[in-house]
Design a protein around this motif. Structure first.
Motif, short mmCIF file in Angstrom:
data_model
loop_
_atom_site.label_atom_id
_atom_site.label_comp_id
_atom_site.label_asym_id
_atom_site.label_seq_id
_atom_site.Cartn_x
_atom_site.Cartn_y
_atom_site.Cartn_z
N LYS A 1 9.31 8.08 2.80
CA LYS A 1 7.99 7.69 3.31
C LYS A 1 8.12 6.61 4.39
CE LYS A 1 3.40 7.45 2.74
NZ LYS A 1 2.45 8.50 2.59
N ASP B 1 0.83 -1.20 0.00
CA ASP B 1 0.00 0.00 0.00
C ASP B 1 0.87 1.26 0.00
OD1 ASP B 1 -2.24 -1.64 0.04
OD2 ASP B 1 -2.58 -1.40 2.20
N ILE B 2 1.92 1.26 0.81
CA ILE B 2 2.84 2.41 0.86
C ILE B 2 3.52 2.58 -0.49
CG2 ILE B 2 5.00 3.27 1.85
CD1 ILE B 2 4.10 1.90 4.51
N TYR B 3 3.99 1.46 -1.06
CA TYR B 3 4.68 1.53 -2.36
C TYR B 3 3.75 2.10 -3.43
CZ TYR B 3 7.27 0.29 -6.51
OH TYR B 3 7.95 0.36 -7.69
N ARG B 4 2.51 1.61 -3.47
CA ARG B 4 1.56 2.10 -4.46
C ARG B 4 1.27 3.59 -4.26
NH1 ARG B 4 -1.32 -2.92 -3.30
NH2 ARG B 4 -0.66 -4.40 -4.89
N SER B 5 1.16 4.02 -3.00
CA SER B 5 0.85 5.43 -2.74
C SER B 5 1.99 6.34 -3.19
CB SER B 5 0.55 5.66 -1.26
OG SER B 5 1.73 5.60 -0.47
N VAL B 6 3.20 5.82 -3.22
CA VAL B 6 4.35 6.61 -3.66
C VAL B 6 4.56 6.48 -5.17
CG1 VAL B 6 6.87 6.79 -3.53
CG2 VAL B 6 5.54 6.52 -1.44
N GLN C 1 11.74 8.79 -2.72
CA GLN C 1 10.47 9.12 -2.07
C GLN C 1 9.99 7.98 -1.17
OE1 GLN C 1 8.78 12.07 -2.19
NE2 GLN C 1 10.54 12.84 -3.30
N GLU D 1 2.66 4.94 -7.80
CA GLU D 1 1.62 5.11 -8.82
C GLU D 1 1.42 6.55 -9.27
OE1 GLU D 1 -1.89 2.94 -7.70
OE2 GLU D 1 -0.88 1.01 -8.02
N PRO D 2 1.36 7.54 -8.35
CA PRO D 2 1.21 8.93 -8.82
C PRO D 2 2.41 9.40 -9.66
CG PRO D 2 0.72 8.78 -6.47
CD PRO D 2 1.28 7.46 -6.89
#
Length: 111
Positions: free
Chosen positions: A74, A39-44, A70, A46-47
């Protein structure tokens, strides 16, 4: 040697200790569960993988390094901690009688 042969070489005690360890200690990545880390990886990532218009951005070394930086920030700047425990079989392969690799032919300099 194929995988079936390698499995036969492992003592039965090591298999049960691996199973016991996996049951006692859940897998974590930098202190987060696997799902939490994903979840943390995707939040960093994907955007950063999309342009402002929503198109997929082509991957580049610079983008990868930016994502890595980043993600490191995080995760509160984690450092690598090695553990001594290893349940992988350690197999010694004797290569003492193998021929040494040949030196590649060097090109003659042009004049």
């Amino acid at each position: 040697m194929n995988a079936a042969v390698l499995l036969e070489l492992r003592p039965a005690a090591s298999v049960s200790s691996v199973d016991a360890c996996q049951q006692e200690e859940p897998v974590s990545i930098h202190g987060s569960s696997v799902q939490g880390y994903q979840d943390i990886y995707r939040s960093v990532a994907e955007p950063m993988m999309k342009t402002r218009s929503g198109r997929h951005r082509p991957y580049s070394l610079e983008l990868g390094l930016t994502i890595k930086q980043q993600l490191w920030e995080k995760l509160s700047c984690p450092s690598l901690v090695e553990t001594r425990r290893s349940f992988a079989p350690q197999i010694h392969v004797d290569i003492s009688e193998e021929p040494l690799p040949e030196e590649p032919q060097r090109k003659k300099p042009r004049h």
